[in-house]
Design an enzyme around this catalytic site. Structure first.
Site, PDB file in Angstrom:
ATOM      1  N   GLY A   1       0.782  -0.950   0.053  1.00 42.23           N
ATOM      2  CA  GLY A   1       0.160  -0.101  -0.128  1.00 42.23           C
ATOM      3  C   GLY A   1       0.526   1.322   0.270  1.00 42.23           C
ATOM      4  O   GLY A   1       2.393   1.373  -0.130  1.00 42.23           O
ATOM      5  N   TYR A   2      -0.038   2.717  -0.202  1.00 42.09           N
ATOM      6  CA  TYR A   2       0.929   4.010  -0.143  1.00 42.09           C
ATOM      7  C   TYR A   2       2.019   4.227   1.192  1.00 42.09           C
ATOM      8  O   TYR A   2       3.140   4.168   0.988  1.00 42.09           O
ATOM      9  CB  TYR A   2       0.242   5.361  -0.140  1.00 42.09           C
TER      10      TYR A   2
ATOM     11  N   CYS B   1      -3.419   9.403  10.911  1.00 35.48           N
ATOM     12  CA  CYS B   1      -2.883  10.987  10.655  1.00 35.48           C
ATOM     13  C   CYS B   1      -3.542  12.097  10.925  1.00 35.48           C
ATOM     14  O   CYS B   1      -3.031  13.078  11.521  1.00 35.48           O
ATOM     15  CB  CYS B   1      -2.893  10.665   8.673  1.00 35.48           C
TER      16      CYS B   1
ATOM     17  N   ASN C   1       0.551  12.926   5.274  1.00 37.09           N
ATOM     18  CA  ASN C   1      -0.655  12.103   5.564  1.00 37.09           C
ATOM     19  C   ASN C   1      -0.090  10.826   6.347  1.00 37.09           C
ATOM     20  O   ASN C   1       0.483   9.261   7.077  1.00 37.09           O
ATOM     21  CB  ASN C   1      -1.617  11.696   5.451  1.00 37.09           C
TER      22      ASN C   1
END
Length: 348
Positions: free
Chosen positions: A11-12, A147, A315
């Site tokens: 994922g990111y 975040c 984030n």
């Protein structure tokens, strides 16, 4: 070099963690897992890592011993696998929500599921270094903050620590965030045709990070009521929180300045941003892209005891992967800025 395993690295947040760890002077990533992408090269999924790694994704059941395990799994996954994660390494840093809340009874309310390992919550430390540095140094299970929660808590912590918040008045906050906060898996709400050009209030009430904010600021039972809203904006990275706090005394801006300076002067990744003029006189998440900084500003309402506090961060870094690396550094006794002391913001 310490051996690091990244569980859920497709994922990111996982990709950003891999980017940071490839430049870390004390740490070497030797395993990355993904059930969906097992057998594929990591740099095909995260192209910024081309030429920096030849690792291939493996499935989680083939996880081998390591010195540190980072878990970047979907919410609810790491708590079900915590025994295997802790068996693999003496230090586990979880980037999901599974160990952020101290009260197991809060999970059905905020996440919709019963916590499968409630007894493990007592051993977990909420991984915000600016609040829990000493506890992180001694921890074996660290839960990085969300975040939006991280930006909000850092923005307001000096006021709560100093006892200047009027707890009888609700604490009203709104957070704007970019599309990467929704994760790498596509869905209708992140589809470009829907997202582009929009500003969508996706959680006007009941956002999950409300629980973290109330917990860390000490609002549960003592007040104030936490009223938190979240809005999606057309950006990829970034969080900007605007909080409305009513003070219990008529403090002027100079007194507020002193509170923030006393709390954050020696913090390597928190900056007070408040200029009298200029385009960038307040926090701006665009300027923080790719960095581990949280910028905080404020403005006193001359017509009331309201203080408007603004906080911004990336984030994926200070709100996820950078916070995890900062926790790693603290837990292993390394300089806190290892692998993080850089600027990469976008200007203009």
């Amino acid at each position: 070099m310490m051996r690091a395993a990244v569980v859920g690295g497709a994922g990111y947040a996982g990709g950003e963690l891999l980017r940071l760890l490839t430049g870390h002077p004390e740490c070497d990533v030797n395993q990355v897992t993904s059930e969906r992408l097992a057998g594929k090269r990591v740099d095909r999924v995260h192209p910024p890592l081309r030429g920096r790694t030849d690792l291939v994704f493996r499935d989680i059941d083939s996880l081998e011993p390591a010195d540190i395990v980072f878990a970047a799994l979907e919410h609810g996954e790491s708590s079900r696998r915590i025994d295997a994660l802790r068996a693999a390494a003496p230090l586990v840093i979880d980037m999901g929500a599974d160990f952020r809340l101290r009260d197991a009874a809060a999970y059905p309310q905020w996440y919709g599921w019963e916590h499968p390992r409630a007894e493990a919550l007592d051993a977990a430390v909420y991984g915000l270094a600016e609040l829990h540095r000493d506890a992180i140094r001694d921890a074996s299970l660290i839960a990085t903050g969300g975040c939006l929660a991280t930006a909000t808590i850092l923005g307001l912590w000096p006021l709560f620590q100093a006892g200047v918040v009027d707890r009888s008045v609700p604490l009203v906050m709104e957070a704007k965030t970019g599309s990467s906060a929704g994760g790498a898996q596509p869905r209708a709400s992140t589809h470009h045709a829907h997202r582009s050009g929009e500003m969508r209030s996706y959680a006007p009430a009941g956002h999950r990070h409300t629980a973290e904010i109330a917990q860390e600021l000490g609002c549960n039972g003592a007040g104030p009521v936490v009223a938190f809203s979240a809005t999606s904006v057309e950006a990829v990275r970034g969080v900007l929180v605007t909080a409305h706090v009513f003070l219990n005394d008529d403090l002027d801006e100079r007194a507020v300045w002193r509170l923030y300076r006393e709390r954050y002067t020696n913090e390597p990744f928190v900056r007070i941003v408040k200029a009298a003029s200029g385009l960038h006189r307040a926090p701006n998440p665009k300027l923080l892209s790719g960095t581990n900084y949280c910028d905080i500003g404020f403005e006193r309402d001359p017509n009331s005891r309201r203080l408007v506090v603004m906080s911004a961060l990336d984030n994926l870094v200070k709100g996820a992967a950078g916070q995890a690396v900062q926790n790693l550094n603290l837990a292993l006794g390394w300089p806190e800025t290892n692998g993080l002391d850089f600027l990469r913001g976008s200007h203009p």
